[in-house]
Every structure is written in structure tokens, then in C-alpha cells.
Motif scaffolding. Sequence first.
Motif, mmCIF file in Angstrom:
data_model
loop_
_atom_site.group_PDB
_atom_site.id
_atom_site.type_symbol
_atom_site.label_atom_id
_atom_site.label_comp_id
_atom_site.label_asym_id
_atom_site.label_seq_id
_atom_site.Cartn_x
_atom_site.Cartn_y
_atom_site.Cartn_z
ATOM 1 N N ASP A 16 -7.667 6.990 -11.693
ATOM 2 C CA ASP A 16 -7.993 8.165 -10.885
ATOM 3 C C ASP A 16 -8.329 7.785 -9.444
ATOM 4 N N LEU A 17 -8.588 6.487 -9.185
ATOM 5 C CA LEU A 17 -8.897 6.016 -7.844
ATOM 6 C C LEU A 17 -7.703 5.372 -7.152
ATOM 7 N N PHE B 137 0.805 -1.221 0.000
ATOM 8 C CA PHE B 137 0.000 0.000 0.000
ATOM 9 C C PHE B 137 0.837 1.270 0.000
ATOM 10 N N ARG B 138 2.002 1.242 0.624
ATOM 11 C CA ARG B 138 2.843 2.442 0.660
ATOM 12 C C ARG B 138 3.352 2.818 -0.730
ATOM 13 N N MET B 139 3.273 1.895 -1.654
ATOM 14 C CA MET B 139 3.720 2.155 -3.018
ATOM 15 C C MET B 139 2.546 2.442 -3.962
ATOM 16 N N CYS B 140 1.404 2.771 -3.376
ATOM 17 C CA CYS B 140 0.216 3.084 -4.174
ATOM 18 C C CYS B 140 -0.178 4.538 -3.936
ATOM 19 N N ARG B 141 -0.887 5.071 -4.912
ATOM 20 C CA ARG B 141 -1.436 6.413 -4.760
ATOM 21 C C ARG B 141 -2.951 6.301 -4.724
ATOM 22 N N TYR B 142 -3.540 6.852 -3.657
ATOM 23 C CA TYR B 142 -4.989 6.854 -3.472
ATOM 24 C C TYR B 142 -5.322 7.958 -2.482
ATOM 25 N N ASP B 143 -6.542 8.459 -2.544
ATOM 26 C CA ASP B 143 -6.979 9.501 -1.621
ATOM 27 C C ASP B 143 -7.331 8.870 -0.279
ATOM 28 N N VAL B 144 -7.052 9.617 0.796
ATOM 29 C CA VAL B 144 -7.250 9.085 2.149
ATOM 30 C C VAL B 144 -8.111 10.013 2.996
ATOM 31 N N THR B 145 -8.666 9.417 4.036
ATOM 32 C CA THR B 145 -9.386 10.163 5.055
ATOM 33 C C THR B 145 -8.369 10.756 6.029
ATOM 34 N N ASP B 146 -8.858 11.510 7.002
ATOM 35 C CA ASP B 146 -7.961 12.042 8.039
ATOM 36 C C ASP B 146 -7.279 10.932 8.829
ATOM 37 N N ALA B 147 -7.909 9.770 8.882
ATOM 38 C CA ALA B 147 -7.339 8.621 9.604
ATOM 39 C C ALA B 147 -6.341 7.844 8.751
ATOM 40 N N LEU C 19 -7.051 6.165 5.979
ATOM 41 C CA LEU C 19 -7.701 5.057 5.292
ATOM 42 C C LEU C 19 -8.182 5.512 3.916
ATOM 43 N N PRO C 20 -8.346 4.610 2.974
ATOM 44 C CA PRO C 20 -8.835 5.005 1.645
ATOM 45 C C PRO C 20 -10.190 5.700 1.762
ATOM 46 N N SER C 21 -10.328 6.842 1.087
ATOM 47 C CA SER C 21 -11.578 7.595 1.166
ATOM 48 C C SER C 21 -12.612 7.109 0.162
ATOM 49 N N VAL D 140 -11.916 1.629 -3.386
ATOM 50 C CA VAL D 140 -10.540 1.396 -2.931
ATOM 51 C C VAL D 140 -10.556 0.769 -1.544
ATOM 52 N N ALA D 141 -11.424 1.260 -0.660
ATOM 53 C CA ALA D 141 -11.519 0.695 0.689
ATOM 54 C C ALA D 141 -11.932 -0.773 0.624
ATOM 55 N N ALA D 142 -12.876 -1.106 -0.270
ATOM 56 C CA ALA D 142 -13.303 -2.502 -0.418
ATOM 57 C C ALA D 142 -12.169 -3.362 -0.967
#
Length: 139
Positions: free
Chosen positions: A129-130, A39-49, A51-53, A57-59
Motif C-alpha cells: 500500500d506504500l 522509480f518511474r516503474m514504481c507506484r507510490y503517493d507523491v507530494t505536489d513536488a 517526491l514520495p509523500s 518511502v522517502a527514507a
Amino acid sequence: MARVYATADQYEDYTGQAPPADIDHRLRAASSFLDAQVFRMCRYDVTDAGLPSNALVAAAFADATCAQALWGVEVGDTTGAAGVGWGNVKIGGVQLGRSVTSVSGADAPGRQVAPAVGDALRNPDLTPDLLQLGAVSTW
């Protein structure tokens, strides 16, 4: 605090089996392992915590985490400890050998990314884009 990407209920849905008694520990360990290895080698949008927003992506992360936890159950080793400590062993007529360079446990099945993790993260619904795999960047 470590991020955990799946719940016991998600594990049960993913596997179709009742989760093992230590499932919370296994999901925490699988999440931490995947954070470090994938996961550290991926780009995705995150919540304040962190986690994937995005729900897709979260699923996918939940499925990947469940796959990694299941892998540990199936191979019987989540830490790589089962692969440590011997180079050559002989018991009666049976002799087992391992390269001296592979006795750290790093190459043990418990320290490998489960093949189904890649399947979860290559879902065709996860458009660039996700989620971008291998997209390390700084902003």
C-alpha cells in the motif's frame, strides 16, 4: 526541475563517511538516474513536488539514492564514460578486449543500478500500500 531524493547529511549518515566535495552533483545525478531506471516503474503517493509523500518511502528513496551515489564513488565512474571508446587494446604484453557492441558505455559499472538500491526498496516495512515496484499504471 529535477527531483533530488537525498541530502549530503543523509549520504554521510548512510555511508558513515564525509561526503565528497561534489556530493550535491552526485546526488542529483543519482536521483535522475534512478528516476529513469527504477522509480518511474514504481507506484507510490507523491507530494505536489513529485517526491514520495510517505516518510518510509522517502527514507527508502534517500537510501537508494545514497547507495547509487556511493556506487559511483566506488567504481569511479558515474556516467559510463570510462567504458566508452575501445574494443581491443594492447599495451606491451597486456591485451584487453571488449565486444564491439559494448563500447557505448551503457554496460559500464557507472550506468548500472547499484545492488544496494534493491535492498533499500525491498525493505519489509514498505508494504504494497506504500510502494509497489514495477507497478506502472495510468489513472
